[in-house]
Design a protein around this motif. Sequence first.
Motif, short mmCIF file in Angstrom:
data_model
loop_
_atom_site.label_atom_id
_atom_site.label_comp_id
_atom_site.label_asym_id
_atom_site.label_seq_id
_atom_site.Cartn_x
_atom_site.Cartn_y
_atom_site.Cartn_z
N ASN A 1 0.80 -1.20 0.00
CA ASN A 1 0.00 0.00 0.00
C ASN A 1 0.85 1.27 0.00
N ASN A 2 1.84 1.32 0.89
CA ASN A 2 2.70 2.50 0.96
C ASN A 2 3.53 2.69 -0.30
N LYS A 3 4.03 1.57 -0.83
CA LYS A 3 4.85 1.68 -2.05
C LYS A 3 4.00 2.13 -3.23
N LEU A 4 2.79 1.57 -3.30
CA LEU A 4 1.87 1.97 -4.36
C LEU A 4 1.57 3.47 -4.28
N GLN A 5 1.28 3.95 -3.08
CA GLN A 5 0.98 5.37 -2.91
C GLN A 5 2.19 6.23 -3.28
N ALA A 6 3.38 5.77 -2.90
CA ALA A 6 4.60 6.53 -3.20
C ALA A 6 4.81 6.64 -4.71
N VAL A 7 4.57 5.55 -5.42
CA VAL A 7 4.70 5.61 -6.89
C VAL A 7 3.62 6.50 -7.47
N LYS A 8 2.40 6.33 -6.99
CA LYS A 8 1.27 7.13 -7.51
C LYS A 8 1.53 8.62 -7.40
N GLU A 9 2.18 9.02 -6.30
CA GLU A 9 2.45 10.45 -6.11
C GLU A 9 3.36 11.02 -7.19
N THR A 10 4.11 10.15 -7.85
CA THR A 10 5.04 10.63 -8.89
C THR A 10 4.44 10.52 -10.29
N VAL A 11 3.24 9.96 -10.38
CA VAL A 11 2.61 9.74 -11.68
C VAL A 11 1.45 10.72 -11.86
N PRO A 12 1.50 11.59 -12.86
CA PRO A 12 0.42 12.55 -13.08
C PRO A 12 -0.92 11.85 -13.31
N SER A 13 -2.00 12.52 -12.98
CA SER A 13 -3.31 11.86 -13.01
C SER A 13 -3.72 11.42 -14.42
N LEU A 14 -3.18 12.04 -15.45
CA LEU A 14 -3.56 11.64 -16.81
C LEU A 14 -2.76 10.45 -17.33
N VAL A 15 -1.84 9.98 -16.52
CA VAL A 15 -1.04 8.81 -16.91
C VAL A 15 -1.57 7.58 -16.17
N THR A 16 -1.88 6.53 -16.91
CA THR A 16 -2.38 5.30 -16.28
C THR A 16 -1.22 4.49 -15.71
N LEU A 17 -1.35 4.14 -14.44
CA LEU A 17 -0.34 3.31 -13.80
C LEU A 17 -0.79 1.86 -13.82
N VAL A 18 -0.07 1.04 -14.58
CA VAL A 18 -0.35 -0.40 -14.58
C VAL A 18 0.61 -1.04 -13.57
N ALA A 19 0.05 -1.64 -12.53
CA ALA A 19 0.87 -2.31 -11.51
C ALA A 19 1.19 -3.71 -12.02
N VAL A 20 2.47 -3.95 -12.30
CA VAL A 20 2.87 -5.22 -12.90
C VAL A 20 3.09 -6.26 -11.79
N SER A 21 2.17 -7.22 -11.74
CA SER A 21 2.11 -8.17 -10.62
C SER A 21 2.65 -9.55 -10.96
N LYS A 22 3.30 -9.68 -12.11
CA LYS A 22 3.83 -10.99 -12.53
C LYS A 22 4.71 -11.60 -11.44
N THR A 23 4.59 -12.88 -11.27
CA THR A 23 5.28 -13.72 -10.28
C THR A 23 4.81 -13.47 -8.83
N LYS A 24 3.99 -12.46 -8.61
CA LYS A 24 3.56 -12.15 -7.24
C LYS A 24 2.22 -12.84 -6.94
N PRO A 25 2.03 -13.27 -5.69
CA PRO A 25 0.81 -14.01 -5.35
C PRO A 25 -0.44 -13.13 -5.35
N PRO A 26 -1.60 -13.74 -5.56
CA PRO A 26 -2.87 -13.00 -5.57
C PRO A 26 -3.11 -12.18 -4.31
N GLU A 27 -2.57 -12.63 -3.17
CA GLU A 27 -2.79 -11.89 -1.92
C GLU A 27 -2.21 -10.48 -2.00
N LEU A 28 -1.06 -10.34 -2.66
CA LEU A 28 -0.45 -9.01 -2.79
C LEU A 28 -1.26 -8.13 -3.74
N ILE A 29 -1.79 -8.76 -4.80
CA ILE A 29 -2.63 -8.01 -5.73
C ILE A 29 -3.89 -7.54 -5.01
N ALA A 30 -4.43 -8.43 -4.17
CA ALA A 30 -5.64 -8.08 -3.41
C ALA A 30 -5.38 -6.88 -2.49
#
Length: 221
Positions: free
Chosen positions: A4-33
């Motif tokens: 959650n914190n890392k996601l928010q930290a990245v989001k703060e650097t991405v302008p609202s008109l840019v879509t952030l795709v969180a690349v979850s490959k190799t990571k378990p569904p629990e982290l995506i959840a």
Amino acid sequence: MSINNKLQAVKETVPSLVTLVAVSKTKPPELIAEAYEAGHRDFGENKVQELVPKYETLPKDIRWHMIGHLQTNKVKYIVPFVHLIHGVDRFKLLTEINKRAQNIDRVVNCLLQIHIAEEESKFGFSGEELMTLLGEEQIQQLAHVKIMGLMGMATNTDNESIVKMEFKRLRNLFDQLKIEFYSDSEDFSILSMGMSNDYLQAIQEGSNMVRVGSAIFGARN
Ligand SMILES: *Cc1c(COP(=O)(O)O)cnc(C)c1O
């Protein structure tokens, strides 16, 4: 830091008109959840055999991005639900996506992958190939794919000027193709470039979709 914190930290650097795709490959569904609970909806995977079970177990309003190399014989498994296929790197793949999408009366959003990096191993069309391809009637007849724009990867290097030059080339090609083939359409509007190491540069050069994995979910094995 939590996801959650890392996601928010990245989001703060991405302008609202840019879509952030969180690349979850190799990571378990629990982290995506966890990221989903924090409000995130765009996730990227690069393998069909990993994407399909994650789609099946996780909430259905997730927008799944297929970002990896896609084999023709696996297209049918993702066409029913995929939100955007980033790595369309050959005409045959496009016709297969179109055929499978037609079977279930769907239109599937696609990005054409461009080869800009120096590395031999990266898949994709060259700029000239795309100029020719998009002008051909056979591509315009594919009613069940929607070409939404371009996707590319820069060379994996610390040399910022190389990365910058490659992103500029991709951006110029995107603008050129838009003017040439899509000037009266909204379809061709996505420029997917930038990963954890270079997404800030990519945004500076005009990216409006970034694919960020390790900066959010941590390093992969
Ligand atoms: C893995 C991957 C990413 C994310 O890479 P990170 O460096 O972890 O951000 C982005 N795009 C593609 C095509 C990938 O395969």
